[in-house]
Design an enzyme around this catalytic site. Structure first.
Site, short mmCIF file in Angstrom:
data_model
loop_
_atom_site.label_atom_id
_atom_site.label_comp_id
_atom_site.label_asym_id
_atom_site.label_seq_id
_atom_site.Cartn_x
_atom_site.Cartn_y
_atom_site.Cartn_z
N LYS A 75 2.97 11.14 7.36
CA LYS A 75 2.02 10.95 8.45
C LYS A 75 2.40 11.49 9.82
CE LYS A 75 0.01 6.28 7.05
NZ LYS A 75 -1.33 6.79 7.04
N ASP A 113 9.55 3.31 1.16
CA ASP A 113 8.42 3.85 1.65
C ASP A 113 8.40 3.73 2.86
OD1 ASP A 113 5.83 4.71 2.53
OD2 ASP A 113 4.91 3.74 0.79
N PHE A 124 0.85 -1.14 -0.15
CA PHE A 124 -0.03 0.08 0.08
C PHE A 124 0.99 1.40 -0.04
CE2 PHE A 124 -2.34 3.50 1.62
CZ PHE A 124 -3.71 3.17 0.96
#
Length: 475
Positions: free
Chosen positions: A278, A248, A163
């Site tokens: 985030k 990532d 993801f």
């Protein structure tokens, strides 16, 4: 000439945000159903997650009725510092009071330069240049563009079950078909390989058309951990074949796994590009950072005419940069990376100790405070019937038997780790205490005890939800 503040004193009173919140308290799902996302509102109501939260502090939430909750979801990892961290708030209030300029555009932002400098210090290798975006998916889009421009190759290799975001480039690297359905065609030359499979990676790289291998050091969907040496050898293979290794770290970075970057758990890993987001602002402002080698940056921004060939209107916003600097300061001063390591091990070992006692527990996986609880088929006949029933109704249903009572009875917010996965995922804030860890462990043990009583009230609730999901699912 009057100042802005003096002019404001002669105007009618403006918006009172506190009064507005109080006036409309409890209307959350009504408003979302009417104006935003009726399907999501129905989903939350169906599983009993339609709470209206009105206060947040550290790892805790309070709802409209005053009930206190332990937040082990932390906004999908955004609130690693907990919610409304007072030190970050103080910095942002001071920044607003300073009336400092932002997004002048025809300038070089001071705070962006300072944040870039601080981020570079925390990298495990030499990454020279930093680009600031607004979200993780924008960071991945940046990495895709950089890789293709710098290598002059078309292909991007990614992992199954990955993801990386939901904008078009990032979605083209998504390993979950439930997110991709209905949005094809995707970017060309994006190829999926199994996670943890070095021969599969080398086979793709040997085609000599691969610009980059984009990988999560810990896969968010399922909390899948790399085998020892996988990340280090992947980076070496990329170097051998002239491809970039892109880490990532959107969810796993910023100390969540007990290291600043999750790639550091695999020894001397040498990424070409690292993407952060985030937790970078402490949860106050959308922001992302893409760090890369100088030669990659120079290939993209190769002349004065191309100095803004990749940019973003809100990139380098001073408010976001101030929040990022404050977040890094909090992580350092409160030793939150060590806390993530220690509390993660405490929770992980505590959960692992339950596996022999409960048939539904298959495996516990964790790196720091990124934790996956995988369920599996039981041995006893009655529990086999429960397992079969749940999976016949809906392949994503079984973990709800745990997360619903965790919220409803024990007031702990958790999530399912992905579509069609029998995995419960924990992303606690890095500020949790030993008492918080015990709150979760004792609650989860009680939930497991109830789940192993079949038939029973818990299973009736889950079966009802499953039947509702089946009858209302779009055809």
């Amino acid at each position: 000439m009057k100042t802005q503040a003096e002019n404001l004193t002669h105007r009618p009173a403006g918006l009172d945000i506190r009064a507005l919140l109080k006036q409309h308290e409890g209307r959350n799902y009504e408003l979302h159903t009417q104006h935003i996302n009726p399907s999501n509102s129905r989903t939350l109501k169906t599983i009993g997650f339609d709470r209206c939260y009105v206060h947040a502090e550290g790892p805790y939430l309070w709802d409209i009725e005053g009930t206190k909750y332990l937040d082990f979801l932390s906004g999908y990892g955004v609130f690693s510092l907990g919610r409304n961290h007072p030190d970050v708030r103080r910095v942002l209030i001071d920044f607003l009071d300073a009336e400092y300029p932002s997004l002048v555009k025809m300038e070089a932002s001071l705070l962006a330069g300072l944040l870039a400098e601080e981020l570079k210090k925390r990298m495990p290798n030499q990454l020279d240049m930093v680009f600031f975006a607004n979200s993780g998916t924008e960071g991945i889009e940046t990495a895709i563009k950089y890789a293709r421009c710098a290598t002059r190759k078309p292909a991007i290799v990614h992992c199954q079950k990955a993801f990386h975001g939901l904008s078009y480039g990032a979605l083209s690297l998504n390993g979950d078909e439930s997110f991709r359905e209905g949005f094809a065609p995707f970017l060309t030359d994006c190829r999926a390989i199994p996670f943890n499979d070095l021969p599969a990676l080398e086979q793709e790289l040997s085609k000599n058309d691969v610009a980059a291998f984009v990988v999560e050091p810990v896969q968010g969907k399922g909390v899948n951990l790399p085998s020892p040496g996988y990340l280090r050898e992947s980076a070496a293979l990329c170097r051998k074949h002239g491809a970039l290794f892109v880490a990532d770290e959107i969810q796993s970075g910023m100390g969540r796994t007990g290291r600043f970057l999750a790639v550091e758990h695999d020894g001397d890993v040498d990424p070409d590009i690292v993407v952060l987001s985030k937790a970078l602002s402490g949860g106050f402002v959308p922001v992302a950072a893409v760090l890369c080698r100088k030669w990659i940056h120079e290939a993209v921004f190769s002349s004065m005419q191309r100095s803004v060939v990749h940019s973003s209107t809100f990139g380098q916003g001073s408010f976001a940069m101030a929040a990022g600097l404050a977040a890094l300061d909090v992580i350092d001063r409160y030793n939150l990376i060590a806390n993530a390591r220690d509390l993660g091990n405490r929770i992980g070992e505590g959960l692992r100790a339950l596996v022999p006692r409960f048939e539904f527990l298959k495996e516990i996986r964790w790196r720091g405070l990124m934790i996956g609880i995988e369920f599996g088929p039981p041995r006893s006949l009655g529990l086999k019937a429960a397992w079969a029933l749940m999976h016949k109704l809906d392949k994503s249903l079984f973990p709800q038997a745990a997360i619903i009572p965790l919220l409803d009875k024990h007031h702990i917010l958790t999530q399912v780790a992905g579509h069609n996965l029998d995995v419960l995922k924990l992303l606690p804030p890095l500020v949790i205490s030993g008492e918080d860890a015990e709150w979760f462990l004792s609650s989860f043990e009680e939930v497991m005890t109830q789940m192993h009583k079949f038939p029973g009230p818990a299973w009736e609730v889950i079966a009802d939800i499953g039947r509702m999901a089946v009858t209302t699912r779009p055809r």
